[in-house]
Design a protein around this motif. Structure first.
Motif, PDB file in Angstrom:
ATOM      1  N   GLN A   1       0.972  -1.141   0.189  1.00 18.77           N
ATOM      2  CA  GLN A   1       0.053   0.013   0.041  1.00 18.77           C
ATOM      3  C   GLN A   1       0.968   1.334   0.027  1.00 18.77           C
ATOM      4  O   GLN A   1       0.712   2.268  -0.418  1.00 18.77           O
ATOM      5  CB  GLN A   1      -0.925  -0.049   1.323  1.00 18.77           C
ATOM      6  N   TYR A   2       2.086   1.281   0.696  1.00 18.52           N
ATOM      7  CA  TYR A   2       3.012   2.351   0.635  1.00 18.52           C
ATOM      8  C   TYR A   2       3.483   2.600  -0.681  1.00 18.52           C
ATOM      9  O   TYR A   2       3.526   3.611  -1.011  1.00 18.52           O
ATOM     10  CB  TYR A   2       4.193   2.017   1.834  1.00 18.52           C
ATOM     11  N   ILE A   3       3.893   1.615  -1.408  1.00 14.01           N
ATOM     12  CA  ILE A   3       4.223   1.678  -2.845  1.00 14.01           C
ATOM     13  C   ILE A   3       3.522   2.107  -3.571  1.00 14.01           C
ATOM     14  O   ILE A   3       3.689   3.132  -4.412  1.00 14.01           O
ATOM     15  CB  ILE A   3       4.888   0.184  -3.256  1.00 14.01           C
ATOM     16  N   ASP A   4       2.233   1.593  -3.574  1.00 14.56           N
ATOM     17  CA  ASP A   4       1.106   2.342  -4.320  1.00 14.56           C
ATOM     18  C   ASP A   4       0.730   3.637  -4.113  1.00 14.56           C
ATOM     19  O   ASP A   4       0.548   4.388  -5.082  1.00 14.56           O
ATOM     20  CB  ASP A   4      -0.145   1.602  -4.001  1.00 14.56           C
ATOM     21  N   GLU A   5       0.934   4.262  -2.908  1.00 11.07           N
ATOM     22  CA  GLU A   5       0.874   5.603  -2.730  1.00 11.07           C
ATOM     23  C   GLU A   5       1.972   6.468  -3.182  1.00 11.07           C
ATOM     24  O   GLU A   5       1.723   7.561  -3.415  1.00 11.07           O
ATOM     25  CB  GLU A   5       0.558   5.856  -1.066  1.00 11.07           C
ATOM     26  N   VAL A   6       3.212   6.000  -2.993  1.00  9.11           N
ATOM     27  CA  VAL A   6       4.093   6.635  -3.063  1.00  9.11           C
ATOM     28  C   VAL A   6       4.666   6.889  -4.661  1.00  9.11           C
ATOM     29  O   VAL A   6       4.808   7.811  -5.317  1.00  9.11           O
ATOM     30  CB  VAL A   6       5.685   6.223  -2.401  1.00  9.11           C
TER      31      VAL A   6
ATOM     32  N   ASN B   1       2.062   7.372  -9.899  1.00 11.54           N
ATOM     33  CA  ASN B   1       1.750   7.433 -11.282  1.00 11.54           C
ATOM     34  C   ASN B   1       2.081   6.244 -12.194  1.00 11.54           C
ATOM     35  O   ASN B   1       1.783   6.377 -13.290  1.00 11.54           O
ATOM     36  CB  ASN B   1       2.848   8.665 -11.657  1.00 11.54           C
ATOM     37  N   SER B   2       2.166   5.022 -11.704  1.00  8.67           N
ATOM     38  CA  SER B   2       2.418   4.044 -12.628  1.00  8.67           C
ATOM     39  C   SER B   2       1.317   3.034 -12.517  1.00  8.67           C
ATOM     40  O   SER B   2       0.204   3.297 -11.676  1.00  8.67           O
ATOM     41  CB  SER B   2       3.596   3.274 -12.603  1.00  8.67           C
ATOM     42  N   SER B   3       1.284   1.764 -12.719  1.00 10.15           N
ATOM     43  CA  SER B   3      -0.091   0.942 -12.575  1.00 10.15           C
ATOM     44  C   SER B   3      -0.587   1.101 -10.984  1.00 10.15           C
ATOM     45  O   SER B   3       0.446   0.876 -10.038  1.00 10.15           O
ATOM     46  CB  SER B   3       0.494  -0.665 -12.916  1.00 10.15           C
ATOM     47  N   VAL B   4      -1.750   0.776 -10.908  1.00 10.39           N
ATOM     48  CA  VAL B   4      -2.247   1.001  -9.613  1.00 10.39           C
ATOM     49  C   VAL B   4      -2.719  -0.111  -8.932  1.00 10.39           C
ATOM     50  O   VAL B   4      -3.241  -1.173  -9.608  1.00 10.39           O
ATOM     51  CB  VAL B   4      -3.742   1.962  -9.897  1.00 10.39           C
ATOM     52  N   PHE B   5      -2.392  -0.248  -7.741  1.00 11.06           N
ATOM     53  CA  PHE B   5      -2.598  -1.778  -6.970  1.00 11.06           C
ATOM     54  C   PHE B   5      -4.013  -1.629  -6.342  1.00 11.06           C
ATOM     55  O   PHE B   5      -4.821  -2.711  -6.457  1.00 11.06           O
ATOM     56  CB  PHE B   5      -1.657  -1.786  -5.719  1.00 11.06           C
ATOM     57  N   LEU B   6      -4.300  -0.526  -5.707  1.00  7.31           N
ATOM     58  CA  LEU B   6      -5.648  -0.419  -5.185  1.00  7.31           C
ATOM     59  C   LEU B   6      -6.343   0.482  -5.888  1.00  7.31           C
ATOM     60  O   LEU B   6      -6.232   1.601  -6.305  1.00  7.31           O
ATOM     61  CB  LEU B   6      -5.343   0.080  -3.729  1.00  7.31           C
TER      62      LEU B   6
END
Ligand code: GS8
Length: 224
Positions: free
Chosen positions: A74-79, A82-87
């Motif tokens: 989730q941290y990676i997704d927030e930081v 601008n690339s592929s979205v996890f959530l």
């Protein structure tokens, strides 16, 4: 994020939790340094970066550690947003994703019972794993991925188990029979393996079987 970002992953090659993070980093195209950990003799770096649980994975971003695989993803997704979205962005949909991520952890627990025990405990592990797979199979109905049309957080969380299922089967001498009993999961696995992120992260089957067979003997002997 700025290109000077320093990203390190403390992992263990066979850990389904660390493999999730590897897949996540690959999906986002983030440059990172992978630092393999010896879990039998923990490094000062691991103890310093995860003093509470002393476990892998730990992501170290510009010197600051983040522990726990789901929290790291989730941290990676927030930081790296601008690339592929996890959530997904909708709060309800995000809550559902977190629910299924948590549920998949129960499959890893059942898997541990299968490969690290014998007798009734092992049988119970098999029963639980089949029950969980039945529910996940239903959840995948009519979808390419757990995230719908896109590979997301639930897919990333589940994908490391693709290399663990054959281990459970070999050690406990049974078959999940994915193609017949869990056709949605079967075709999902095929799609996942074709993804570069998953293909690159998953360890070799033979190496995993050797490691688990050895560890099983040691742990069962210690329990006796
Ligand atoms: C679990 C991490 C874990 O169990 C997560 O990251 O999601 N809830 C955590 N890590 C294991 C390796 S995989 O079996 C680990 O580091 N074990 C070493 C130990 O517990 O001493």
């Amino acid at each position: 994020m700025a290109s000077e970002d320093e990203v390190k992953l403390l992992g263990f090659w066979a850990s389904p939790f660390a493999l999730r993070v590897l897949i996540g980093l690959e999906e986002k195209g983030i440059k990172y340094e992978y630092v393999e950990q010896d879990l039998a003799s923990k490094s000062p770096l691991l103890l310093e970066m995860n003093p509470v649980h002393k476990q892998v994975p730990v992501l170290i971003h510009n010197g600051r550690p983040v522990a726990e695989s789901a929290i790291i993803l989730q941290y990676i997704d927030e930081v790296w947003s601008n690339s592929s979205v996890f959530l997904p962005s909708d709060p309800y949909d995000r809550a559902m994703v977190r629910f299924w991520v948590d549920f998949i952890d129960k499959l890893i627990e059942a898997g541990r019972c299968i490969w690290l025990s014998i007798g009734e405990k092992q049988e119970e592990g098999k029963r639980q794993a089949l029950e969980i797979l039945t529910i996940l199979e239903e959840n995948l109905k009519g979808k390419n991925y757990f995230g719908g049309n896109t590979f997301g957080m639930v897919d990333i969380t589940f994908a490391p188990l693709i290399c663990w299922f054959p281990i459970y089967e070999t050690i406990a001498d049974f078959k999940f029979m994915f193609e017949d009993k869990f056709p949605n999961i079967f075709s999902w696995m095929k799609k996942c393996i074709e993804r570069e992120s998953v293909n690159k992260a998953l360890p070799q089957q033979e190496r995993l079987l050797q490691m688990t067979t050895k560890l099983r003997i040691i742990l069962l002997r210690d329990q006796a």
